[in-house]
Each structure stands twice: as structure tokens, then as C-alpha cells.
Enzyme design. Structure first.
Site, PDB file in Angstrom:
ATOM      1  N   ASP A  28       0.690  -1.092  -0.036  1.00  0.00           N
ATOM      2  CA  ASP A  28      -0.107  -0.077   0.043  1.00  0.00           C
ATOM      3  C   ASP A  28       0.951   1.293  -0.044  1.00  0.00           C
ATOM      4  O   ASP A  28       1.995   1.361   0.770  1.00  0.00           O
ATOM      5  CB  ASP A  28      -0.970  -0.098   1.356  1.00  0.00           C
ATOM      6  CG  ASP A  28      -2.201   0.933   1.157  1.00  0.00           C
ATOM      7  OD1 ASP A  28      -3.143   0.569   1.111  1.00  0.00           O
ATOM      8  OD2 ASP A  28      -1.824   2.325   0.960  1.00  0.00           O
ATOM      9  N   ILE A  29       0.540   2.194  -0.876  1.00  0.00           N
ATOM     10  CA  ILE A  29       1.238   3.299  -0.954  1.00  0.00           C
ATOM     11  C   ILE A  29       1.206   4.228   0.322  1.00  0.00           C
ATOM     12  O   ILE A  29       1.997   5.137   0.710  1.00  0.00           O
ATOM     13  CB  ILE A  29       0.834   4.289  -2.241  1.00  0.00           C
ATOM     14  CG1 ILE A  29       1.785   5.141  -2.496  1.00  0.00           C
ATOM     15  CG2 ILE A  29      -0.465   5.145  -1.983  1.00  0.00           C
ATOM     16  CD1 ILE A  29       1.831   5.756  -4.036  1.00  0.00           C
ATOM     17  N   ASN A  84     -12.636  -2.850   3.263  1.00  0.00           N
ATOM     18  CA  ASN A  84     -13.937  -2.080   2.976  1.00  0.00           C
ATOM     19  C   ASN A  84     -14.486  -2.239   1.901  1.00  0.00           C
ATOM     20  O   ASN A  84     -14.283  -2.252   0.490  1.00  0.00           O
ATOM     21  CB  ASN A  84     -13.238  -0.636   3.030  1.00  0.00           C
ATOM     22  CG  ASN A  84     -12.350  -0.309   4.192  1.00  0.00           C
ATOM     23  OD1 ASN A  84     -12.857  -0.653   5.277  1.00  0.00           O
ATOM     24  ND2 ASN A  84     -11.277   0.359   4.046  1.00  0.00           N
ATOM     25  N   GLN A  91     -14.758   2.438   1.916  1.00  0.00           N
ATOM     26  CA  GLN A  91     -14.068   2.202   0.577  1.00  0.00           C
ATOM     27  C   GLN A  91     -13.775   3.284  -0.185  1.00  0.00           C
ATOM     28  O   GLN A  91     -14.850   4.129  -0.574  1.00  0.00           O
ATOM     29  CB  GLN A  91     -14.831   0.953  -0.432  1.00  0.00           C
ATOM     30  CG  GLN A  91     -14.122   0.698  -1.483  1.00  0.00           C
ATOM     31  CD  GLN A  91     -14.831  -0.600  -2.179  1.00  0.00           C
ATOM     32  OE1 GLN A  91     -15.749  -0.823  -2.019  1.00  0.00           O
ATOM     33  NE2 GLN A  91     -14.217  -1.021  -3.203  1.00  0.00           N
ATOM     34  N   HIS A  97     -10.597  -5.027  -2.742  1.00  0.00           N
ATOM     35  CA  HIS A  97      -9.254  -5.297  -2.157  1.00  0.00           C
ATOM     36  C   HIS A  97      -9.425  -5.662  -0.845  1.00  0.00           C
ATOM     37  O   HIS A  97     -10.115  -4.978  -0.225  1.00  0.00           O
ATOM     38  CB  HIS A  97      -8.377  -3.719  -2.506  1.00  0.00           C
ATOM     39  CG  HIS A  97      -9.004  -2.566  -1.931  1.00  0.00           C
ATOM     40  ND1 HIS A  97      -9.735  -1.761  -2.549  1.00  0.00           N
ATOM     41  CD2 HIS A  97      -8.510  -2.119  -0.470  1.00  0.00           C
ATOM     42  CE1 HIS A  97     -10.001  -0.923  -1.867  1.00  0.00           C
ATOM     43  NE2 HIS A  97      -9.553  -0.898  -0.783  1.00  0.00           N
ATOM     44  N   PHE A  98      -8.387  -6.305  -0.330  1.00  0.00           N
ATOM     45  CA  PHE A  98      -8.004  -6.708   1.139  1.00  0.00           C
ATOM     46  C   PHE A  98      -7.101  -5.841   1.659  1.00  0.00           C
ATOM     47  O   PHE A  98      -5.651  -6.007   0.762  1.00  0.00           O
ATOM     48  CB  PHE A  98      -8.116  -8.232   1.367  1.00  0.00           C
ATOM     49  CG  PHE A  98      -9.298  -8.796   1.069  1.00  0.00           C
ATOM     50  CD1 PHE A  98      -9.649  -9.361  -0.317  1.00  0.00           C
ATOM     51  CD2 PHE A  98      -9.886  -9.364   2.176  1.00  0.00           C
ATOM     52  CE1 PHE A  98     -10.577 -10.067  -0.382  1.00  0.00           C
ATOM     53  CE2 PHE A  98     -10.824 -10.128   1.984  1.00  0.00           C
ATOM     54  CZ  PHE A  98     -11.580 -10.611   0.792  1.00  0.00           C
ATOM     55  N   HIS A  99      -6.802  -5.226   2.853  1.00  0.00           N
ATOM     56  CA  HIS A  99      -5.854  -4.858   3.384  1.00  0.00           C
ATOM     57  C   HIS A  99      -5.189  -5.822   4.104  1.00  0.00           C
ATOM     58  O   HIS A  99      -6.020  -6.555   4.941  1.00  0.00           O
ATOM     59  CB  HIS A  99      -6.045  -3.579   4.269  1.00  0.00           C
ATOM     60  CG  HIS A  99      -6.515  -2.373   3.401  1.00  0.00           C
ATOM     61  ND1 HIS A  99      -5.964  -1.327   3.176  1.00  0.00           N
ATOM     62  CD2 HIS A  99      -7.986  -2.285   3.121  1.00  0.00           C
ATOM     63  CE1 HIS A  99      -6.730  -0.600   2.721  1.00  0.00           C
ATOM     64  NE2 HIS A  99      -8.011  -0.994   2.466  1.00  0.00           N
TER      65      HIS A  99
HETATM   66  P1  5GP Z   1      -9.736   1.768   0.677  1.00  0.00           P
HETATM   67  O1  5GP Z   1     -10.033   3.075   1.741  1.00  0.00           O
HETATM   68  O2  5GP Z   1     -10.556   1.975  -0.538  1.00  0.00           O
HETATM   69  O3  5GP Z   1     -10.201   0.678   1.409  1.00  0.00           O
HETATM   70  O4  5GP Z   1      -8.285   1.640   0.425  1.00  0.00           O
HETATM   71  C1  5GP Z   1      -7.487   1.972  -0.626  1.00  0.00           C
HETATM   72  C2  5GP Z   1      -6.032   1.873  -0.430  1.00  0.00           C
HETATM   73  O5  5GP Z   1      -5.455   2.036  -1.654  1.00  0.00           O
HETATM   74  C3  5GP Z   1      -5.414   3.060   0.536  1.00  0.00           C
HETATM   75  O6  5GP Z   1      -4.806   2.332   1.679  1.00  0.00           O
HETATM   76  C4  5GP Z   1      -4.415   3.787  -0.383  1.00  0.00           C
HETATM   77  O7  5GP Z   1      -3.240   4.154   0.393  1.00  0.00           O
HETATM   78  C5  5GP Z   1      -4.224   2.516  -1.474  1.00  0.00           C
HETATM   79  N1  5GP Z   1      -3.814   3.162  -2.787  1.00  0.00           N
HETATM   80  C6  5GP Z   1      -4.473   4.411  -3.321  1.00  0.00           C
HETATM   81  N2  5GP Z   1      -3.624   4.458  -4.405  1.00  0.00           N
HETATM   82  C7  5GP Z   1      -2.727   3.676  -4.531  1.00  0.00           C
HETATM   83  C8  5GP Z   1      -1.709   3.611  -5.535  1.00  0.00           C
HETATM   84  O8  5GP Z   1      -1.595   4.382  -6.526  1.00  0.00           O
HETATM   85  N3  5GP Z   1      -0.665   2.522  -5.203  1.00  0.00           N
HETATM   86  C9  5GP Z   1      -0.887   1.783  -4.089  1.00  0.00           C
HETATM   87  N4  5GP Z   1       0.570   1.053  -3.842  1.00  0.00           N
HETATM   88  N5  5GP Z   1      -1.744   1.952  -3.345  1.00  0.00           N
HETATM   89  C10 5GP Z   1      -2.565   2.994  -3.464  1.00  0.00           C
END
Ligand code: 5GP
Length: 138
Positions: A28-29, A84, A91, A97-99
Site C-alpha cells: 500500500d502506498i 472496506n 471504501q 481489495h483486502f488490506h
Molecule cells: P480503501 O480506503 O479503498 O479501502 O483503500 C484504498 C487503499 O489504496 C488506500 O490504503 C491507499 O493508500 C491505497 N492506494 C491508493 N492509490 C494507490 C496507489 O497508486 N498505489 C498503491 N500502492 N496504493 C494505493
């Protein structure tokens, strides 16, 4: 089409950890702790309920291996697996996606994640509720 489609296509770089015909895992970035991974299906669907059985099976097959690997590589004794599912659930990127978030004994090392869990009480309609959910399963 989301930013994850561009990552899958290699148009946006990421740190790849694992991939097969159905899934990709990468760092994750914006990590909530060291080693925070994202696991995504190649199938472009926003929420879990829309996924094909093949994608779902592939995600389920690799999740335990990723949990083991990220804990072994970072020394974390535990991790949270967080999914999420929908905007109301937090989300942001509308591609399933799974964290996988390693957790450490020192609370400061995982300070990016706080889970508030205010348990209620199961009330009188629990039996009907369970039946309704069972009946709604497809
Ligand atoms: P959400 O809030 O949708 O569950 O999580 C999205 C996740 O995607 C966030 O933790 C965010 O840091 C990650 N993310 C968003 N854009 C990028 C990207 O360009 N590269 C990577 N590696 N992670 C990303």
C-alpha cells in the site's frame, strides 16, 4: 476503471509481492504499518458480492499465505485483514481489495489503524434475521 486497473496493467508502478492468473498483492502506498499489503483480484469489480467464484477462491487461497509471509518478513506477531466493502464502509478505491495490516506489540508501530468496536446486543428478532439472511443467499 480505477487506479488499481492501471496498477494491474503496469501503467502505474507498485511494489509487487505476489501475482497469479487471478490476483495481485502489492505494498500500500499509504501504509498504516510497516508491510501493509493490498490484495486485489484482476477482475474489475467494485465490491466483494459482485466477484466471480474463481476470483473469490483465488483471493481466499492466497490470503493465509500473505498473512504468514508479511508477519514472517516484518516480525509482526499479528495482523488485521480489512476489507472496506462499499463507500459507507469506508471504501475509497472502487476495485475489490483486502488490506493486510501487520500489528506490533508497540502500539505506536501500528498507530495508523484504530478500530472502534462498540458491541450492541442481539435482540428478539435474531432467529427471523438469521432465516432472512439464509433465504437471501444466492
Ligand atoms: P480503501 O480506503 O479503498 O479501502 O483503500 C484504498 C487503499 O489504496 C488506500 O490504503 C491507499 O493508500 C491505497 N492506494 C491508493 N492509490 C494507490 C496507489 O497508486 N498505489 C498503491 N500502492 N496504493 C494505493
Amino acid at each position: 476503471m480505477t487506479i488499481f486497473s492501471k496498477i494491474l496493467a503496469g501503467e502505474i508502478p507498485c511494489h509487487r509481492v505476489h501475482e497469479d492468473d487471478h490476483v495481485l498483492a502489492f505494498l500500500d502506498i499509504g501504509p498504516l504499518s510497516r508491510g501493509h499489503l493490498l490484495l486485489i483480484p484482476r477482475e474489475e469489480k467494485a465490491t466483494l458480492g459482485e466477484l466471480s467464484d474463481d476470483s473469490a477462491a483465488a483471493l481466499g487461497r492466497v490470503l493465509p499465505r500473505l498473512c504468514r509471509a508479511v508477519c514472517a518478513a516484518t516480525g509482526a506477531p499479528a495482523c488485521n485483514v480489512l476489507q472496506n466493502n462499499g463507500a459507507e464502509a469506508g471504501q475509497v478505491v472502487m476495485h475489490v481489495h483486502f488490506h493486510i495490516i501487520p500489528r506490533f506489540p508497540d502500539r505506536e508501530q501500528g498507530a495508523g489503524l484504530r478500530v472502534e468496536w462498540r458491541a450492541g446486543e442481539l435482540d428478539g428478532d435474531a432467529a427471523e434475521l438469521a432465516e432472512a439472511i439464509t433465504a437471501a443467499m444466492t
